[in-house]
Enzyme design. Sequence first.
Site, mmCIF file in Angstrom:
data_model
loop_
_atom_site.group_PDB
_atom_site.id
_atom_site.type_symbol
_atom_site.label_atom_id
_atom_site.label_comp_id
_atom_site.label_asym_id
_atom_site.label_seq_id
_atom_site.Cartn_x
_atom_site.Cartn_y
_atom_site.Cartn_z
ATOM 1 N N SER A 195 44.525 40.003 33.992
ATOM 2 C CA SER A 195 45.477 40.764 33.193
ATOM 3 C C SER A 195 46.864 40.772 33.847
ATOM 4 O O SER A 195 47.470 39.722 34.012
ATOM 5 C CB SER A 195 44.933 42.177 32.951
ATOM 6 N N ASP A 306 40.328 39.843 22.512
ATOM 7 C CA ASP A 306 41.347 40.361 23.431
ATOM 8 C C ASP A 306 42.708 40.108 22.804
ATOM 9 O O ASP A 306 43.004 38.985 22.387
ATOM 10 C CB ASP A 306 41.240 39.663 24.787
ATOM 11 N N HIS A 336 38.590 42.652 26.623
ATOM 12 C CA HIS A 336 39.475 42.655 27.787
ATOM 13 C C HIS A 336 38.792 43.360 28.967
ATOM 14 O O HIS A 336 38.015 44.287 28.791
ATOM 15 C CB HIS A 336 40.774 43.378 27.433
#
Length: 362
Positions: A195, A306, A336
Amino acid sequence: MADYRTCLQHLEENTRLIDVAGLPVTIKPVPDEDLPGAVDPRVRAVRTQPPSQVSEVDPYTYNGIPIGAMRQKMGWANADITAGDVRTQCRTIDGKNGPIGLFIYTASKAKPGCPCLVFIHGGGFFGGSCKTVENPCKAIAEKAECVVVSVDYRLAPEHPYPQGFEDCFDAVTWVYNHARELGIDPHKIGVAGDSAGGNLSAVCTLKDRNLGSGMIHYQALIYPTVDRGPFDGNPYYDWTLDAFTFRPEDEQMARQCALGIYGVDANSTALYLTSPGQVDDPYASPLRAEDFKGLPKSLIVVAEFDSLRLQCEAYARRLMDDGVEVRMLRYNGMDHAFIDKCGLYPQAEDCYREIAQDLKSL
């Protein structure tokens, strides 16, 4: 629900290659039910659990954003899946912005001259911790028989852009300069992150290329956020829910997964960046870099459901167009932050295995 080991074997042995607007994407199917648009049953189980409660909510806010409470919700109490033969050291090094904490994980089978992976945790640039990724880092170290260095970089808003980025690049530089002490080959150093950590890994790699320092020879970007601009009307990629397939039985949950980051990313940007113009800075939004020629071997990992999947595909496409050796993996049925679920989601362990194989090939 199939047992963990059976699922792990299925993920390793059963893949298929699809074309997404000219980009080859390797699909890792849901092991239990390989159906279009299906949510993985483990994701379904986690998302139907009652939300965990904290004894006391952190009241810290910044410009009306409840940062304390948001930080408390991050991470997952995952498991150590190693055989226990990974040595852990804590170090503090000097950086441009002050001391930087490092956690160094060395596999018992690591030999002198082994590869090294610098891992950068996620958390929207304002949260997350090395603790959450400790077990993933140990697993990668064991599987690759190497050294993994996790970076405790400064977080926004207390330390806005570019301080966290500078900490990470300083950590990579320290690892390179201390290769003999760490027992690693300085020509086998890679970076990885999830991320926001994927963003920081990507921009460290860009800076290394731009400076000609030649420190980074591999990058693994796990559902990275590569553009800090808005999702809607973004000039660098088209974001639309029409790009996602939802099985009718799972549509409500799958939509929630696909919209998850979409709904909170503006807060992350507001906390990380201090001026609107920084959105166009390639070291904040690597997707906006002028070119990607000369970048090292790259792995980009995404979850099917996601919000960041589409910008990740756009980034992989730009790398491919500039001649970078890039491999795109999509874990179907996942949402995610799935690599946090070490020991619970077999997809997380399979992802560590994929990274470890790449490190061994350096």
